[in-house]
Design a protein around this motif. Structure first.
Motif, PDB file in Angstrom:
ATOM      1  N   PRO A 264     -13.026  19.235   5.885  1.00  0.00           N
ATOM      2  CA  PRO A 264     -12.456  18.532   7.045  1.00  0.00           C
ATOM      3  C   PRO A 264     -10.934  18.565   7.021  1.00  0.00           C
ATOM      4  O   PRO A 264     -10.309  18.596   5.963  1.00  0.00           O
ATOM      5  N   SER A 265     -10.346  18.566   8.200  1.00  0.00           N
ATOM      6  CA  SER A 265      -8.897  18.521   8.317  1.00  0.00           C
ATOM      7  C   SER A 265      -8.408  17.093   8.117  1.00  0.00           C
ATOM      8  O   SER A 265      -9.168  16.126   8.202  1.00  0.00           O
ATOM      9  N   ALA A 266      -7.099  16.977   7.859  1.00  0.00           N
ATOM     10  CA  ALA A 266      -6.514  15.649   7.694  1.00  0.00           C
ATOM     11  C   ALA A 266      -6.618  14.840   8.977  1.00  0.00           C
ATOM     12  O   ALA A 266      -6.825  13.623   8.953  1.00  0.00           O
TER      13      ALA A 266
ATOM     14  N   ALA B  87      -5.027  10.372   4.709  1.00  0.00           N
ATOM     15  CA  ALA B  87      -5.971  11.412   5.107  1.00  0.00           C
ATOM     16  C   ALA B  87      -5.659  12.729   4.403  1.00  0.00           C
ATOM     17  O   ALA B  87      -6.564  13.447   3.962  1.00  0.00           O
ATOM     18  N   ARG B  88      -4.372  13.054   4.271  1.00  0.00           N
ATOM     19  CA  ARG B  88      -4.010  14.276   3.544  1.00  0.00           C
ATOM     20  C   ARG B  88      -4.412  14.182   2.076  1.00  0.00           C
ATOM     21  O   ARG B  88      -4.867  15.163   1.468  1.00  0.00           O
ATOM     22  N   ALA B  89      -4.201  12.997   1.486  1.00  0.00           N
ATOM     23  CA  ALA B  89      -4.579  12.835   0.084  1.00  0.00           C
ATOM     24  C   ALA B  89      -6.087  12.996  -0.104  1.00  0.00           C
ATOM     25  O   ALA B  89      -6.545  13.622  -1.072  1.00  0.00           O
ATOM     26  N   VAL B  90      -6.876  12.443   0.817  1.00  0.00           N
ATOM     27  CA  VAL B  90      -8.332  12.605   0.738  1.00  0.00           C
ATOM     28  C   VAL B  90      -8.712  14.069   0.892  1.00  0.00           C
ATOM     29  O   VAL B  90      -9.571  14.600   0.173  1.00  0.00           O
TER      30      VAL B  90
ATOM     31  N   SER C  25       0.858  -1.191   0.000  1.00  0.00           N
ATOM     32  CA  SER C  25       0.000   0.000   0.000  1.00  0.00           C
ATOM     33  C   SER C  25       0.883   1.226   0.000  1.00  0.00           C
ATOM     34  O   SER C  25       1.250   1.730   1.054  1.00  0.00           O
ATOM     35  N   PRO C  26       1.308   1.748  -1.151  1.00  0.00           N
ATOM     36  CA  PRO C  26       2.203   2.893  -1.198  1.00  0.00           C
ATOM     37  C   PRO C  26       1.519   4.141  -0.686  1.00  0.00           C
ATOM     38  O   PRO C  26       0.303   4.258  -0.745  1.00  0.00           O
ATOM     39  N   THR C  27       2.307   5.050  -0.158  1.00  0.00           N
ATOM     40  CA  THR C  27       1.764   6.295   0.379  1.00  0.00           C
ATOM     41  C   THR C  27       1.306   7.185  -0.752  1.00  0.00           C
ATOM     42  O   THR C  27       1.873   7.205  -1.844  1.00  0.00           O
ATOM     43  N   ALA C  28       0.260   7.970  -0.449  1.00  0.00           N
ATOM     44  CA  ALA C  28      -0.330   8.806  -1.491  1.00  0.00           C
ATOM     45  C   ALA C  28       0.469  10.062  -1.737  1.00  0.00           C
ATOM     46  O   ALA C  28       0.327  10.686  -2.772  1.00  0.00           O
ATOM     47  N   THR C  29       1.322  10.489  -0.772  1.00  0.00           N
ATOM     48  CA  THR C  29       2.051  11.744  -0.925  1.00  0.00           C
ATOM     49  C   THR C  29       3.386  11.556  -1.598  1.00  0.00           C
ATOM     50  O   THR C  29       4.092  12.518  -1.827  1.00  0.00           O
ATOM     51  N   ASP C  30       3.789  10.347  -1.878  1.00  0.00           N
ATOM     52  CA  ASP C  30       5.050  10.093  -2.545  1.00  0.00           C
ATOM     53  C   ASP C  30       4.819  10.153  -4.051  1.00  0.00           C
ATOM     54  O   ASP C  30       4.138   9.288  -4.610  1.00  0.00           O
ATOM     55  N   PRO C  31       5.385  11.152  -4.758  1.00  0.00           N
ATOM     56  CA  PRO C  31       5.121  11.241  -6.198  1.00  0.00           C
ATOM     57  C   PRO C  31       5.723  10.095  -6.986  1.00  0.00           C
ATOM     58  O   PRO C  31       5.301   9.830  -8.108  1.00  0.00           O
ATOM     59  N   ALA C  32       6.718   9.425  -6.414  1.00  0.00           N
ATOM     60  CA  ALA C  32       7.350   8.336  -7.130  1.00  0.00           C
ATOM     61  C   ALA C  32       6.544   7.055  -7.055  1.00  0.00           C
ATOM     62  O   ALA C  32       6.866   6.078  -7.720  1.00  0.00           O
TER      63      ALA C  32
ATOM     64  N   GLU D 127      -7.269   1.860  -2.913  1.00  0.00           N
ATOM     65  CA  GLU D 127      -8.448   2.157  -2.120  1.00  0.00           C
ATOM     66  C   GLU D 127      -8.680   3.651  -1.938  1.00  0.00           C
ATOM     67  O   GLU D 127      -9.607   4.059  -1.253  1.00  0.00           O
ATOM     68  N   MET D 128      -7.851   4.511  -2.536  1.00  0.00           N
ATOM     69  CA  MET D 128      -8.011   5.944  -2.351  1.00  0.00           C
ATOM     70  C   MET D 128      -9.345   6.468  -2.884  1.00  0.00           C
ATOM     71  O   MET D 128     -10.009   7.260  -2.204  1.00  0.00           O
ATOM     72  N   PRO D 129      -9.796   6.092  -4.075  1.00  0.00           N
ATOM     73  CA  PRO D 129     -11.125   6.580  -4.521  1.00  0.00           C
ATOM     74  C   PRO D 129     -12.249   6.180  -3.583  1.00  0.00           C
ATOM     75  O   PRO D 129     -13.193   6.951  -3.368  1.00  0.00           O
ATOM     76  N   ALA D 130     -12.131   4.993  -2.987  1.00  0.00           N
ATOM     77  CA  ALA D 130     -13.176   4.576  -2.045  1.00  0.00           C
ATOM     78  C   ALA D 130     -13.153   5.449  -0.800  1.00  0.00           C
ATOM     79  O   ALA D 130     -14.212   5.806  -0.256  1.00  0.00           O
ATOM     80  N   LEU D 131     -11.957   5.832  -0.339  1.00  0.00           N
ATOM     81  CA  LEU D 131     -11.871   6.709   0.833  1.00  0.00           C
ATOM     82  C   LEU D 131     -12.455   8.084   0.525  1.00  0.00           C
ATOM     83  O   LEU D 131     -13.168   8.676   1.339  1.00  0.00           O
ATOM     84  N   VAL D 132     -12.143   8.593  -0.673  1.00  0.00           N
ATOM     85  CA  VAL D 132     -12.686   9.910  -1.059  1.00  0.00           C
ATOM     86  C   VAL D 132     -14.209   9.844  -1.157  1.00  0.00           C
ATOM     87  O   VAL D 132     -14.914  10.757  -0.687  1.00  0.00           O
ATOM     88  N   GLN D 133     -14.730   8.778  -1.745  1.00  0.00           N
ATOM     89  CA  GLN D 133     -16.180   8.644  -1.870  1.00  0.00           C
ATOM     90  C   GLN D 133     -16.839   8.533  -0.506  1.00  0.00           C
ATOM     91  O   GLN D 133     -17.902   9.131  -0.257  1.00  0.00           O
ATOM     92  N   ARG D 134     -16.209   7.806   0.412  1.00  0.00           N
ATOM     93  CA  ARG D 134     -16.772   7.676   1.761  1.00  0.00           C
ATOM     94  C   ARG D 134     -16.748   9.008   2.501  1.00  0.00           C
ATOM     95  O   ARG D 134     -17.709   9.377   3.171  1.00  0.00           O
ATOM     96  N   ALA D 135     -15.654   9.747   2.351  1.00  0.00           N
ATOM     97  CA  ALA D 135     -15.575  11.061   3.004  1.00  0.00           C
ATOM     98  C   ALA D 135     -16.625  12.003   2.436  1.00  0.00           C
ATOM     99  O   ALA D 135     -17.248  12.778   3.177  1.00  0.00           O
ATOM    100  N   ARG D 136     -16.855  11.931   1.107  1.00  0.00           N
ATOM    101  CA  ARG D 136     -17.868  12.791   0.489  1.00  0.00           C
ATOM    102  C   ARG D 136     -19.257  12.451   1.032  1.00  0.00           C
ATOM    103  O   ARG D 136     -20.086  13.340   1.285  1.00  0.00           O
TER     104      ARG D 136
END
Length: 341
Positions: free
Chosen positions: A312-314, A328-331, A278-285, A291-300
Motif C-alpha cells: 500500500p502507498s502512504a 503513514a510513511r513509517a508504516v 507524539s513525535p514524528t516517525a521520520t525525524d531521526p532525532a 502507537e507505531m507498532p499498533a499501526l503496523v499490526q493493523r495495516a498487516r
C-alpha cells in the motif's frame, strides 16, 4: 226591537296572551337587519390589511429562527465537494503501481510513435538532396535521374529496420546494445548527411549559401538526433520503478522522496507537525511513536483481509488508518522492510 249583547271586556290574561302572540309573530316575520356599514365598528380595509401583515410577520419570525435551510448544501457547494472528491480519488489512483505502469507504457508508446514519424519525415526530407547528388546532372526522366530517387528510400528503409528493432526491443525491456547496429546506423546517417551537404559545400558551388546548406542538412541532422536520443529515452523507461518506493517527503505542503535505488517517488502531502507528545516517525532525532507498532499490526491485518494491497502507498495508509502522513510513511517503510526480509 232587539238589543246588542255587550262584548265582555278582556281580562288581563287575555291581554298578556295577545301581546305574546304579537311578539312571536313579529319575531318570525321581521327581516334580518342590514349589515353595519364599514367603519362603524372599526373593521376598515386598512385595519384588515395591517392585521394580515402583523400575522405574516409573526409567522416569518418563527420560520426565520429555524437554521435548517442553512444546513443544506447549495448546488455550488455540492459541485465543489464532488470535484474535490474526484480529485482525491484520482490522486489515490495515481499512486497505484498498476496505474503508474499503465501511464508510463502509454507515454512510451506516444513518444516512440512521434519519434518514428519524425524520423520518417526527416529521411523523406533528405530524399530530394540525395537525388540531386546521385543524379549528378543527369537529364530529367533519364534512367540515371529516375534511379537516383531510389537511393535515399532504400537507405532509409534499412535504417528504419535497425532503429525500429532497437525501439521495439527497448519497449519490451530488452534493449539491444550492439556496437554493430550502432555502426550501421551511423554509416547510413553519415552517407545521408554527406550526400545532402556535398553539392552545397563551398568548393562545390560558385557562390556559397549557408542557408541552402542548412536547409538541405536539416533532415539528416534531425534523423541523427532521433536515432541518438531514442535508445536513451527507452532505457530510462525500462529502469522506471512503478512501486510507491520507500521515500520520505520534505513535509512543507508537498514533498518528494527517494525510494530504493535512488528513484523518486510521487508527490505526497505535508508531514505531521512536530508534537512533543507524539513525535514524528521520520525525524531521526526523535524516538518512534508508541502507537507505531499498533499501526503496523493493523495495516498487516488489513492486507491479510484484502482491504489493502500488498504494497500500500502512504496515501492509502493515511486514509485507512486515519493517521498523519509521516506515520503513514513509517508504516509503509516497515511493511516494505518486512517484505524484503
Amino acid at each position: 226591537m232587539t238589543t246588542a249583547t255587550p262584548t265582555p271586556e278582556p281580562t288581563p290574561e287575555d291581554i298578556a296572551r295577545g301581546l305574546a302572540e304579537l311578539e312571536h309573530h313579529l319575531a318570525a316575520n321581521t327581516p334580518a337587519p342590514a349589515p353595519t356599514p364599514a367603519g362603524i365598528d372599526g373593521q376598515t380595509r386598512r385595519v384588515a390589511r395591517l392585521r394580515a401583515e402583523v400575522a405574516e410577520a409573526h409567522q416569518l419570525a418563527r420560520l426565520q429562527s429555524d437554521d435548517a435551510p442553512l444546513l443544506l448544501d447549495t448546488p455550488k457547494v455540492r459541485k465543489r465537494r464532488r470535484a474535490a472528491n474526484e480529485a482525491a480519488r484520482l490522486h489515490e489512483l495515481g499512486q497505484d503501481p498498476a496505474m503508474r505502469a499503465w501511464q508510463a507504457a502509454r507515454m512510451r508508446r506516444v513518444l516512440v510513435a512521434a519519434a518514428m514519424a519524425a524520423l520518417t519525415l526527416a529521411l523523406a526530407w533528405s530524399t530530394a538532396g540525395v537525388q540531386h547528388f546521385a543524379a549528378d546532372g543527369a537529364a530529367a526522366w533519364s534512367p540515371s535521374w529516375v534511379f537516383a530517387w531510389l537511393v535515399e528510400p532504400f537507405m532509409s528503409l534499412a535504417l528504419l529496420v535497425v532503429v525500429g528493432a532497437r525501439a521495439y526491443m527497448g519497449t519490451r525491456g530488452q534493449p539491444i546494445d550492439s556496437l554493430t547496429l550502432v555502426r550501421i546506423e551511423w554509416l547510413f546517417l553519415g552517407l545521408t548527411v554527406g550526400m545532402n551537404a556535398w553539392p552545397y559545400l563551398p568548393w562545390s558551388v560558385p557562390v556559397f549559401s549557408l542557408s541552402r546548406l542548412v536547409l538541405h542538412v536539416l533532415g539528416p541532422i534531425v534523423a541523427v538526433a532521433i536515432v541518438t536520443a531514442l535508445p536513451i529515452i527507452l532505457a530510462a523507461f525500462t529502469d522506471l520503478d512503478h512501486s510507491t518506493g520507500t521515500g520520505t517527503g520534505t513535509g512543507t505542503g508537498t514533498g518528494t522522496g527517494t525510494g530504493t535505488g535512488g528513484r523518486l517517488t510521487a508527490l505526497t502531502y505535508g508531514a505531521n507537525a512536530h508534537d512533543p507528545v507524539s513525535p514524528t516517525a521520520t525525524d531521526p532525532a526523535r524516538p518512534a511513536a508508541p502507537e507505531m507498532p499498533a499501526l503496523v499490526q493493523r495495516a498487516r491485518a488489513l492486507i491479510t483481509a484484502g482491504e489493502l494491497p500488498a504494497t500500500p502507498s502512504a496515501y492509502k495508509l493515511r486514509q485507512v488508518l486515519r493517521c498523519g502522513m509521516d506515520d503513514a510513511r513509517a508504516v509503509r517503510d516497515a511493511l516494505l522492510a518486512e517484505g524484503m526480509a
